[in-house]
Design a protein around this motif. Structure first.
Motif, PDB file in Angstrom:
ATOM      1  N   ILE A 160      -1.636  -2.689  48.733  1.00  0.00           N
ATOM      2  CA  ILE A 160      -1.618  -2.280  50.130  1.00  0.00           C
ATOM      3  C   ILE A 160      -2.847  -2.691  50.826  1.00  0.00           C
ATOM      4  O   ILE A 160      -3.997  -2.523  50.192  1.00  0.00           O
ATOM      5  CB  ILE A 160      -1.315  -0.980  50.496  1.00  0.00           C
ATOM      6  CG1 ILE A 160      -0.124  -0.457  49.808  1.00  0.00           C
ATOM      7  CG2 ILE A 160      -1.690  -0.589  51.843  1.00  0.00           C
ATOM      8  CD1 ILE A 160       0.250   1.241  49.955  1.00  0.00           C
ATOM      9  N   CYS A 184       4.085   2.587  53.062  1.00  0.00           N
ATOM     10  CA  CYS A 184       3.851   1.361  52.842  1.00  0.00           C
ATOM     11  C   CYS A 184       4.469   0.946  51.540  1.00  0.00           C
ATOM     12  O   CYS A 184       4.832  -0.252  51.494  1.00  0.00           O
ATOM     13  CB  CYS A 184       2.409   0.938  52.823  1.00  0.00           C
ATOM     14  SG  CYS A 184       1.545   0.697  54.407  1.00  0.00           S
ATOM     15  N   ARG A 197       2.505  -4.827  53.504  1.00  0.00           N
ATOM     16  CA  ARG A 197       1.760  -3.435  53.574  1.00  0.00           C
ATOM     17  C   ARG A 197       0.498  -3.466  54.235  1.00  0.00           C
ATOM     18  O   ARG A 197      -0.500  -4.165  53.345  1.00  0.00           O
ATOM     19  CB  ARG A 197       1.712  -3.006  51.816  1.00  0.00           C
ATOM     20  CG  ARG A 197       3.269  -3.230  51.262  1.00  0.00           C
ATOM     21  CD  ARG A 197       3.301  -2.860  49.714  1.00  0.00           C
ATOM     22  NE  ARG A 197       4.355  -2.764  49.000  1.00  0.00           N
ATOM     23  CZ  ARG A 197       4.562  -2.267  47.933  1.00  0.00           C
ATOM     24  NH1 ARG A 197       3.398  -1.787  46.913  1.00  0.00           N
ATOM     25  NH2 ARG A 197       5.755  -2.117  47.257  1.00  0.00           N
ATOM     26  N   ASN A 202       0.286   2.130  60.343  1.00  0.00           N
ATOM     27  CA  ASN A 202       0.666   1.469  58.878  1.00  0.00           C
ATOM     28  C   ASN A 202       2.104   0.959  59.118  1.00  0.00           C
ATOM     29  O   ASN A 202       2.837   1.300  60.036  1.00  0.00           O
ATOM     30  CB  ASN A 202       0.933   2.542  57.826  1.00  0.00           C
ATOM     31  CG  ASN A 202       1.681   3.775  58.373  1.00  0.00           C
ATOM     32  OD1 ASN A 202       1.384   4.745  58.849  1.00  0.00           O
ATOM     33  ND2 ASN A 202       3.124   3.715  57.800  1.00  0.00           N
ATOM     34  N   THR A 203       2.357   0.012  58.416  1.00  0.00           N
ATOM     35  CA  THR A 203       3.852  -0.634  58.186  1.00  0.00           C
ATOM     36  C   THR A 203       4.674   0.622  57.540  1.00  0.00           C
ATOM     37  O   THR A 203       4.540   0.987  56.869  1.00  0.00           O
ATOM     38  CB  THR A 203       3.818  -2.011  57.627  1.00  0.00           C
ATOM     39  OG1 THR A 203       3.162  -1.894  56.246  1.00  0.00           O
ATOM     40  CG2 THR A 203       2.954  -3.156  58.207  1.00  0.00           C
TER      41      THR A 203
END
Length: 210
Positions: free
Chosen positions: A87, A121, A127, A146-147
């Motif tokens: 990440i 993620c 990420r 965050n994704t």
């Protein structure tokens, strides 16, 4: 009890990070040894020595320093966890040395935000976590973007989740919100199909009501 345990954990991590920071001072003597090997043109010995001392260097360095031991412990721990899970962890940090919050409240907000972001993620192809933690104009700003992949559900104005640990996940978010309100702060949650954003604003001179 859970909060006390988390706080004690991060205090312990903080002490270890401080020991690691002191250990980096030893590298001054190691640089002198490297210089001597170069001067003597002992390149084979130099190669062996450099490989030996450089192996654990990245793990020994305190990657992120906020001038606040507990926050350093949390962020560096979560940073390493994120890196291990491929990440990308992007950080914007200020000087948090005189932060007007209790340790246990910092743990509740920061650890839950980052735990949720890392967990989200893990299911993504892309990420990325972006953390902002700064002070300015008398306020503390904490935000995490965050994704994620999935569906966000809202029930009665609160975020619901379809995760297996839905109860624990929901409690974590409620604990964050409760702590923010204790300091007279506010929060914003935004999301679309690819990103989730949680932003918090807390008065730095505020006293908790609970």
């Amino acid at each position: 009890m859970q909060v006390d345990a988390q706080t004690e954990l991060y205090r312990s991590i903080s002490e270890n990070l401080e020991k690691q920071r002191r250990k980096t001072h030893e590298y001054k003597n190691q640089i002198l040894c490297i210089d001597a090997l170069v001067e003597n043109k002992s390149y084979t010995e130099l190669e062996k020595y450099v490989r030996k001392i450089s192996g654990g260097l990245n793990k020994e360095l305190d990657v992120i320093n906020t001038n606040h031991a507990l926050i350093n412990a949390i962020i560096n721990t979560k940073y390493q966890e994120a890196v291990n899970k491929d990440i990308l962890f992007v950080v914007r940090i200020g000087d948090l040395s005189d932060l007007g919050m209790r340790d246990e409240d910092i743990v509740i907000i920061l650890s839950n935000l980052l735990d949720n972001a890392i967990e989200a993620c893990e299911t993504c192809d892309k990420r990325i976590i972006r953390l902002k933690f700064v002070k300015g104009d008398g306020n503390i700003v904490i935000s995490v973007k965050n994704t994620f992949q999935g569906t966000i559900l809202c029930r009665n104005g609160e975020i619901a989740t379809t995760k297996k640990d839905a109860l624990e996940h929901g409690i974590g978010i409620r604990n964050i919100v409760h702590t923010v309100h204790m300091y007279g702060g506010s929060y914003t949650i935004k999301y679309d199909q690819e990103e989730f954003y949680f932003s918090i604003l807390i008065p730095n001179d505020g006293e908790p009501t609970g």
